[in-house]
Write a protein that holds these residues in place. Structure first.
Motif, PDB file in Angstrom:
ATOM      1  N   ARG A 160       4.460  14.875  -8.448  1.00 48.37           N
ATOM      2  CA  ARG A 160       5.607  15.728  -8.784  1.00 48.37           C
ATOM      3  C   ARG A 160       5.746  15.866 -10.303  1.00 48.37           C
ATOM      4  O   ARG A 160       6.004  16.958 -10.810  1.00 48.37           O
ATOM      5  N   ILE A 161       5.594  14.769 -10.995  1.00 50.82           N
ATOM      6  CA  ILE A 161       5.664  14.830 -12.462  1.00 50.82           C
ATOM      7  C   ILE A 161       4.547  15.724 -12.994  1.00 50.82           C
ATOM      8  O   ILE A 161       4.770  16.562 -13.873  1.00 50.82           O
ATOM      9  N   ALA A 162       3.339  15.575 -12.444  1.00 49.46           N
ATOM     10  CA  ALA A 162       2.189  16.367 -12.895  1.00 49.46           C
ATOM     11  C   ALA A 162       2.427  17.860 -12.714  1.00 49.46           C
ATOM     12  O   ALA A 162       1.985  18.676 -13.536  1.00 49.46           O
ATOM     13  N   THR A 163       3.128  18.223 -11.654  1.00 49.47           N
ATOM     14  CA  THR A 163       3.449  19.639 -11.433  1.00 49.47           C
ATOM     15  C   THR A 163       4.337  20.173 -12.555  1.00 49.47           C
ATOM     16  O   THR A 163       4.194  21.315 -12.988  1.00 49.47           O
ATOM     17  N   GLN A 215       0.817  -1.210   0.000  1.00 50.30           N
ATOM     18  CA  GLN A 215       0.000   0.000   0.000  1.00 50.30           C
ATOM     19  C   GLN A 215       0.850   1.259   0.000  1.00 50.30           C
ATOM     20  O   GLN A 215       0.517   2.241  -0.648  1.00 50.30           O
ATOM     21  N   SER A 216       1.947   1.227   0.723  1.00 46.74           N
ATOM     22  CA  SER A 216       2.832   2.385   0.766  1.00 46.74           C
ATOM     23  C   SER A 216       3.506   2.614  -0.583  1.00 46.74           C
ATOM     24  O   SER A 216       3.794   3.744  -0.953  1.00 46.74           O
ATOM     25  N   MET A 217       3.763   1.533  -1.324  1.00 47.20           N
ATOM     26  CA  MET A 217       4.353   1.692  -2.659  1.00 47.20           C
ATOM     27  C   MET A 217       3.373   2.375  -3.600  1.00 47.20           C
ATOM     28  O   MET A 217       3.772   3.205  -4.415  1.00 47.20           O
ATOM     29  N   ALA A 218       2.104   2.047  -3.488  1.00 52.72           N
ATOM     30  CA  ALA A 218       1.095   2.732  -4.304  1.00 52.72           C
ATOM     31  C   ALA A 218       1.081   4.217  -3.959  1.00 52.72           C
ATOM     32  O   ALA A 218       0.984   5.070  -4.848  1.00 52.72           O
ATOM     33  N   ALA A 219       1.217   4.544  -2.679  1.00 53.13           N
ATOM     34  CA  ALA A 219       1.261   5.945  -2.256  1.00 53.13           C
ATOM     35  C   ALA A 219       2.521   6.627  -2.786  1.00 53.13           C
ATOM     36  O   ALA A 219       2.478   7.785  -3.212  1.00 53.13           O
ATOM     37  N   LEU A 220       3.646   5.916  -2.775  1.00 47.19           N
ATOM     38  CA  LEU A 220       4.890   6.472  -3.314  1.00 47.19           C
ATOM     39  C   LEU A 220       4.739   6.781  -4.802  1.00 47.19           C
ATOM     40  O   LEU A 220       5.097   7.869  -5.261  1.00 47.19           O
ATOM     41  N   VAL A 221       4.191   5.842  -5.546  1.00 42.78           N
ATOM     42  CA  VAL A 221       3.978   6.057  -6.983  1.00 42.78           C
ATOM     43  C   VAL A 221       3.062   7.258  -7.198  1.00 42.78           C
ATOM     44  O   VAL A 221       3.308   8.091  -8.077  1.00 42.78           O
ATOM     45  N   GLN A 222       2.033   7.392  -6.385  1.00 42.06           N
ATOM     46  CA  GLN A 222       1.115   8.525  -6.504  1.00 42.06           C
ATOM     47  C   GLN A 222       1.836   9.847  -6.220  1.00 42.06           C
ATOM     48  O   GLN A 222       1.627  10.834  -6.916  1.00 42.06           O
ATOM     49  N   ARG A 223       2.731   9.851  -5.234  1.00 43.42           N
ATOM     50  CA  ARG A 223       3.468  11.089  -4.926  1.00 43.42           C
ATOM     51  C   ARG A 223       4.457  11.442  -6.042  1.00 43.42           C
ATOM     52  O   ARG A 223       4.647  12.601  -6.363  1.00 43.42           O
ATOM     53  N   VAL A 224       5.098  10.423  -6.614  1.00 42.88           N
ATOM     54  CA  VAL A 224       5.978  10.670  -7.763  1.00 42.88           C
ATOM     55  C   VAL A 224       5.133  11.206  -8.926  1.00 42.88           C
ATOM     56  O   VAL A 224       5.516  12.162  -9.597  1.00 42.88           O
ATOM     57  N   HIS A 225       3.980  10.608  -9.136  1.00 38.30           N
ATOM     58  CA  HIS A 225       3.048  11.104 -10.161  1.00 38.30           C
ATOM     59  C   HIS A 225       2.735  12.584  -9.929  1.00 38.30           C
ATOM     60  O   HIS A 225       2.739  13.387 -10.859  1.00 38.30           O
ATOM     61  N   PRO A 240      13.394  14.269  -0.698  1.00 35.10           N
ATOM     62  CA  PRO A 240      12.788  12.950  -0.489  1.00 35.10           C
ATOM     63  C   PRO A 240      11.261  12.994  -0.591  1.00 35.10           C
ATOM     64  O   PRO A 240      10.629  14.018  -0.338  1.00 35.10           O
ATOM     65  N   VAL A 241      10.694  11.851  -0.928  1.00 39.71           N
ATOM     66  CA  VAL A 241       9.249  11.678  -0.985  1.00 39.71           C
ATOM     67  C   VAL A 241       8.827  11.104   0.365  1.00 39.71           C
ATOM     68  O   VAL A 241       9.399  10.122   0.824  1.00 39.71           O
ATOM     69  N   GLU A 242       7.839  11.717   0.987  1.00 39.52           N
ATOM     70  CA  GLU A 242       7.391  11.228   2.288  1.00 39.52           C
ATOM     71  C   GLU A 242       6.220  10.269   2.116  1.00 39.52           C
ATOM     72  O   GLU A 242       5.204  10.606   1.503  1.00 39.52           O
ATOM     73  N   VAL A 243       6.402   9.060   2.647  1.00 44.42           N
ATOM     74  CA  VAL A 243       5.385   8.011   2.560  1.00 44.42           C
ATOM     75  C   VAL A 243       5.389   7.231   3.872  1.00 44.42           C
ATOM     76  O   VAL A 243       6.450   6.802   4.327  1.00 44.42           O
ATOM     77  N   GLY A 303       5.231   7.984   6.887  1.00 43.17           N
ATOM     78  CA  GLY A 303       6.117   8.498   7.919  1.00 43.17           C
ATOM     79  C   GLY A 303       7.596   8.359   7.614  1.00 43.17           C
ATOM     80  O   GLY A 303       8.426   8.659   8.464  1.00 43.17           O
ATOM     81  N   LYS A 304       7.930   7.893   6.428  1.00 38.40           N
ATOM     82  CA  LYS A 304       9.334   7.730   6.041  1.00 38.40           C
ATOM     83  C   LYS A 304       9.660   8.684   4.901  1.00 38.40           C
ATOM     84  O   LYS A 304       8.830   8.971   4.051  1.00 38.40           O
ATOM     85  N   ARG A 305      10.899   9.145   4.912  1.00 41.56           N
ATOM     86  CA  ARG A 305      11.386  10.001   3.825  1.00 41.56           C
ATOM     87  C   ARG A 305      12.223   9.127   2.900  1.00 41.56           C
ATOM     88  O   ARG A 305      13.231   8.568   3.314  1.00 41.56           O
ATOM     89  N   VAL A 306      11.779   9.015   1.653  1.00 43.53           N
ATOM     90  CA  VAL A 306      12.387   8.097   0.704  1.00 43.53           C
ATOM     91  C   VAL A 306      13.027   8.880  -0.443  1.00 43.53           C
ATOM     92  O   VAL A 306      12.364   9.703  -1.083  1.00 43.53           O
ATOM     93  N   ASP A 307      14.316   8.618  -0.664  1.00 43.17           N
ATOM     94  CA  ASP A 307      14.993   9.210  -1.823  1.00 43.17           C
ATOM     95  C   ASP A 307      14.610   8.393  -3.051  1.00 43.17           C
ATOM     96  O   ASP A 307      14.845   7.192  -3.104  1.00 43.17           O
ATOM     97  N   VAL A 308      14.018   9.057  -4.017  1.00 45.32           N
ATOM     98  CA  VAL A 308      13.570   8.387  -5.237  1.00 45.32           C
ATOM     99  C   VAL A 308      14.342   8.965  -6.412  1.00 45.32           C
ATOM    100  O   VAL A 308      14.362  10.173  -6.628  1.00 45.32           O
ATOM    101  N   SER A 309      14.992   8.077  -7.157  1.00 42.05           N
ATOM    102  CA  SER A 309      15.662   8.509  -8.384  1.00 42.05           C
ATOM    103  C   SER A 309      14.852   8.003  -9.566  1.00 42.05           C
ATOM    104  O   SER A 309      14.215   6.943  -9.494  1.00 42.05           O
TER     105      SER A 309
END
Length: 173
Positions: free
Chosen positions: A69-72, A57-67, A111-114, A116-122
């Motif tokens: 940022r891209i959408a911006t 579930q958190s991975m789906a949230a991470l993908v949504q947050r990356v989405h 970092p992307v926050e998901v 409660g964790k801050r994740v560095d996404v490349s």
């Protein structure tokens, strides 16, 4: 009632179940409707490692947050989820590619926050021009092929070109 159910089923086939984002089928249909400059693919680096630490579930949230940022950065473009680690959008004007990539790269420095964790996404980015490639699936596959080495070779993004086509042809013969 049957028509509404049919319409809902059709809609569900064109969207990713985890995130609600349009999926590869929706992109394939869009690629058949009109031509743009090309397709940009963003591949999330270290996906397995991140997934191991976050879970489904958190991975789906991470993908949504990356989405998000891209959408911006790409603004009025539809962003598609092609598979668990790959998002894509159509580029209207080839001249915007360098600006979009530079801006997105800046956005991804924090970092992307998901959960409660801050994740560095490349992101590894790939681009394939639509006009130069025959089939819809070739456009998608070529953009994904261009994105694949972008993270490992440290270039951030690559454009699919004649050298890539020659390499693929050589490896398949």
């Amino acid at each position: 009632v049957a028509m509404r159910l049919l319409k809902a089923a059709r809609q569900n086939r064109r969207h990713d179940a985890q995130t609600g984002l349009p999926n590869r089928l929706a992109l394939e249909e869009a690629l058949q409707t009109y031509t743009t400059a090309g397709l940009v693919v963003a591949k999330i680096g270290n996906y397995e490692k991140i997934a191991s630490g976050l879970g489904g579930q958190s991975m789906a949230a991470l993908v949504q947050r990356v989405h998000d940022r891209i959408a911006t950065v790409v603004q009025d473009c539809t962003i598609y989820r092609l598979d668990d680690r790959i998002l894509a959008w159509r580029l209207r004007d080839r001249d915007d590619l360098d600006r979009q990539i530079a801006t997105l790269r800046t956005f991804m420095l924090s970092p992307v926050e998901v959960a409660g964790k801050r994740v560095d996404v490349s992101l590894g980015l790939g681009f394939a021009a639509e006009a130069e490639i025959g089939s819809v699936n070739h456009v998608i596959d070529n953009a994904m092929l261009a994105a694949a080495p972008a993270i490992s070779d440290g270039t951030t993004w690559r454009e699919y070109g004649a050298a890539d086509a020659d390499t693929v042809e050589l490896e398949l013969s």
